[in-house]
Design a protein around this motif. Structure first.
Motif, PDB file in Angstrom:
ATOM      1  N   UNK A 129       0.854  -1.186   0.000  1.00 42.61           N
ATOM      2  CA  UNK A 129       0.000   0.000   0.000  1.00 42.61           C
ATOM      3  C   UNK A 129       0.894   1.242   0.000  1.00 42.61           C
ATOM      4  N   UNK A 130       0.560   2.206  -0.847  1.00 35.33           N
ATOM      5  CA  UNK A 130       1.355   3.425  -0.947  1.00 35.33           C
ATOM      6  C   UNK A 130       0.488   4.619  -0.561  1.00 35.33           C
ATOM      7  N   UNK A 154      -5.135   4.801   8.378  1.00 35.32           N
ATOM      8  CA  UNK A 154      -6.229   4.307   9.232  1.00 35.32           C
ATOM      9  C   UNK A 154      -7.217   3.472   8.418  1.00 35.32           C
ATOM     10  N   UNK A 155      -7.472   3.882   7.193  1.00 36.95           N
ATOM     11  CA  UNK A 155      -8.383   3.130   6.336  1.00 36.95           C
ATOM     12  C   UNK A 155      -7.797   1.764   5.982  1.00 36.95           C
ATOM     13  N   UNK A 156      -6.509   1.737   5.702  1.00 34.76           N
ATOM     14  CA  UNK A 156      -5.842   0.462   5.387  1.00 34.76           C
ATOM     15  C   UNK A 156      -5.864  -0.461   6.605  1.00 34.76           C
ATOM     16  N   UNK A 157      -5.649   0.109   7.777  1.00 32.67           N
ATOM     17  CA  UNK A 157      -5.604  -0.711   8.996  1.00 32.67           C
ATOM     18  C   UNK A 157      -6.948  -1.382   9.261  1.00 32.67           C
ATOM     19  N   UNK A 158      -8.034  -0.740   8.848  1.00 31.65           N
ATOM     20  CA  UNK A 158      -9.360  -1.331   9.049  1.00 31.65           C
ATOM     21  C   UNK A 158      -9.535  -2.606   8.235  1.00 31.65           C
ATOM     22  N   UNK A 159      -8.934  -2.658   7.072  1.00 31.01           N
ATOM     23  CA  UNK A 159      -9.096  -3.827   6.202  1.00 31.01           C
ATOM     24  C   UNK A 159      -8.017  -4.880   6.404  1.00 31.01           C
ATOM     25  N   UNK A 170      -3.262   0.836  13.105  1.00 33.35           N
ATOM     26  CA  UNK A 170      -3.291   2.099  12.385  1.00 33.35           C
ATOM     27  C   UNK A 170      -2.701   3.248  13.172  1.00 33.35           C
ATOM     28  N   UNK A 171      -2.976   3.319  14.470  1.00 31.83           N
ATOM     29  CA  UNK A 171      -2.454   4.406  15.296  1.00 31.83           C
ATOM     30  C   UNK A 171      -0.923   4.378  15.327  1.00 31.83           C
ATOM     31  N   UNK A 172      -0.361   3.171  15.420  1.00 32.53           N
ATOM     32  CA  UNK A 172       1.102   3.035  15.414  1.00 32.53           C
ATOM     33  C   UNK A 172       1.682   3.484  14.083  1.00 32.53           C
ATOM     34  N   UNK A 173       1.046   3.111  12.995  1.00 33.26           N
ATOM     35  CA  UNK A 173       1.543   3.480  11.667  1.00 33.26           C
ATOM     36  C   UNK A 173       1.466   4.987  11.451  1.00 33.26           C
ATOM     37  N   UNK A 174       0.382   5.591  11.917  1.00 28.22           N
ATOM     38  CA  UNK A 174       0.239   7.052  11.805  1.00 28.22           C
ATOM     39  C   UNK A 174       1.353   7.734  12.594  1.00 28.22           C
ATOM     40  N   UNK A 198       5.878  13.487   0.989  1.00 33.00           N
ATOM     41  CA  UNK A 198       6.013  12.420   1.989  1.00 33.00           C
ATOM     42  C   UNK A 198       5.233  11.206   1.503  1.00 33.00           C
ATOM     43  N   UNK A 199       5.930  10.101   1.299  1.00 36.53           N
ATOM     44  CA  UNK A 199       5.284   8.845   0.912  1.00 36.53           C
ATOM     45  C   UNK A 199       5.576   7.773   1.945  1.00 36.53           C
ATOM     46  N   UNK A 200       4.533   7.109   2.393  1.00 36.87           N
ATOM     47  CA  UNK A 200       4.647   6.036   3.372  1.00 36.87           C
ATOM     48  C   UNK A 200       4.216   4.754   2.666  1.00 36.87           C
ATOM     49  N   UNK A 201       5.155   3.819   2.508  1.00 35.40           N
ATOM     50  CA  UNK A 201       4.885   2.569   1.789  1.00 35.40           C
ATOM     51  C   UNK A 201       4.777   1.449   2.812  1.00 35.40           C
ATOM     52  N   UNK A 202       3.683   0.724   2.775  1.00 36.21           N
ATOM     53  CA  UNK A 202       3.351  -0.269   3.803  1.00 36.21           C
ATOM     54  C   UNK A 202       3.122  -1.630   3.167  1.00 36.21           C
ATOM     55  N   UNK A 203       3.587  -2.677   3.837  1.00 39.14           N
ATOM     56  CA  UNK A 203       3.262  -4.036   3.397  1.00 39.14           C
ATOM     57  C   UNK A 203       2.242  -4.633   4.350  1.00 39.14           C
ATOM     58  N   UNK A 204       1.511  -5.624   3.892  1.00 40.94           N
ATOM     59  CA  UNK A 204       0.477  -6.241   4.725  1.00 40.94           C
ATOM     60  C   UNK A 204       1.067  -6.980   5.917  1.00 40.94           C
ATOM     61  N   UNK A 205       2.396  -7.166   5.924  1.00 42.75           N
ATOM     62  CA  UNK A 205       3.057  -7.799   7.063  1.00 42.75           C
ATOM     63  C   UNK A 205       3.345  -6.792   8.177  1.00 42.75           C
TER      64      UNK A 205
END
Length: 392
Positions: A84-85, A101-106, A111-115, A138-145
């Motif tokens: 997710x980018x 936060x939206x990604x964390x829901x799915x 989500x709070x930690x990632x924010x 600012x780009x935050x790139x996240x993996x499902x792991x």
């Protein structure tokens, strides 16, 4: 990096998105989703990716255009790829918390930690490090792991340059003790760097020393500095590596190893581009010390080293997409062939002595640009005007 302004033309932006997705899919197939984050946290690989996509090889615009292209193409496939980018340039960077936060829901991630990670990384580079560069992307790139990477960039109005900051959650133990994987930019002298582990004492006594000028210097893990000249010069490129690719594609002839590659029908010019794209996907970190070399895949939108060959670009994308599609069906021959391309090129480098014809190579590309659908921001390449026969 020199600051470049303006927009990426639509005809290039669409191709960048397709090629970027194909590169990411190949990496995920071969090495897994978290390898994509490791690559993005390496400035040499990142710059090489931008160059192979047809962006101006030395410009600050690589950061925003590459991340924008990846976000447009990868996010619709996020559930499948596990990547997710978030964020972007200007106002889009402010949307990062909501996106996370939206990604964390799915995904069930915290989500709070990632924010918090996103905000802290931005705060460190904009405030804790006072180097004259103010963040604008600012780009935050996240993996499902749950692993993440950050690619963000600041600009200096005083010097008309940009500096890029790379982060990776892997191995990160503190946001204020040398947290970066790399900071991409030229050493401009003394700065205030409260994110250096040597500044621990200063952080504890910050109220007492706020008015002082600390002697802490930014730790230089690796330096990658782009020159101000737009044209690609021989000194910017590893001529042995580039020469081996050109020799394989144009002199050895594809038919000599067509059976090995299983890539029938490719012309020499597309093979040249595909070999460089293959290295971006499968090459080791030591192979990206000269990002300018990768501009010989698809040129640059400013015409350096030559106009973007849109026909070759489209054919390269087609080959990659077809190989990925077949690999998902269990037919991995073409995907393996593309992987072997970079191995073949590296073997060809052994004992290879490049000719002193660098400028001629560029001129030949420019002369033939109209055949390949060459384009720049100034327009389409035109065939050379025919000379009228003079009898007297």
């Amino acid at each position: 990096m020199p600051l470049h302004y303006g927009h990426v033309p639509v005809w290039l932006a669409e191709r960048m998105a397709k090629l970027g997705l194909a590169v990411v899919e190949n990496i995920v197939l071969d090495c897994g989703k978290d390898e994509v984050l490791r690559r993005l946290s390496d400035p040499f690989w990142f710059q090489s990716l931008g160059a192979v996509m047809g962006m101006d090889w030395h410009s600050s615009g690589i950061t925003t255009s590459v991340m924008g292209a990846l976000k447009r193409s990868v996010n619709p496939r996020s559930k499948e790829l596990g990547i997710y980018i978030c964020g972007g340039k200007g106002k889009y960077s402010k949307e990062t918390p909501n996106e996370l936060l939206k990604i964390s829901e799915s995904t069930g991630l915290d989500g709070d930690h990632l924010v918090r990670c996103s905000k802290l990384s931005a705060k460190v580079d904009n405030t804790a490090i006072q180097d004259g560069f103010h963040l604008y992307t600012h780009n935050f790139i996240l993996s499902s792991s749950g692993n993440w990477a950050v690619v963000q960039q600041g600009m200096s109005d005083l010097t008309s340059t940009a500096r890029r900051y790379h982060w990776h959650s892997e191995g990160l133990t503190s946001f204020v003790d040398d947290p970066h994987t790399f900071i991409y930019g030229q050493n401009t002298g003394r700065i205030l760097n409260m994110a250096d582990k040597l500044a621990d004492g200063s952080r504890k006594g910050i109220m007492q020393i706020a008015g002082e000028n600390p002697e802490s210097m930014l730790k230089e893990i690796s330096k990658l500095v782009m020159p101000t000249h737009h044209d690609v010069k021989a000194k910017d490129v590893d001529l042995k590596r580039l020469g081996a690719v050109l020799w394989l594609a144009h002199e050895k002839q594809p038919k000599d190893f067509e059976g090995l590659l299983m890539l029938q029908g490719l012309g020499p010019r597309t093979l040249q581009s595909l070999a460089l794209v293959s290295e971006v996907i499968h090459g080791t970190p030591s192979r990206f010390t000269d990002p300018a070399r990768f501009s010989f895949a698809h040129g640059g939108k400013d015409g350096h080293p030559f106009p973007v060959p849109t026909k070759v670009y489209d054919e390269t994308i087609g080959v990659l997409q077809n190989a990925i599609y077949k690999a998902k069906l269990g037919q991995s021959e073409k995907n393996e062939a593309i992987k072997r391309l970079t191995q073949i090129a590296q073997r060809a480098e052994n004992h290879f002595i490049p000719n002193a014809n660098f400028d001629k190579v560029i001129q030949q590309e420019r002369d033939n640009s109209w055949k390949y659908g060459g384009r720049t921001v100034m327009g389409k390449a035109k065939p050379p005007a025919q000379q009228q026969l003079k009898l007297f």
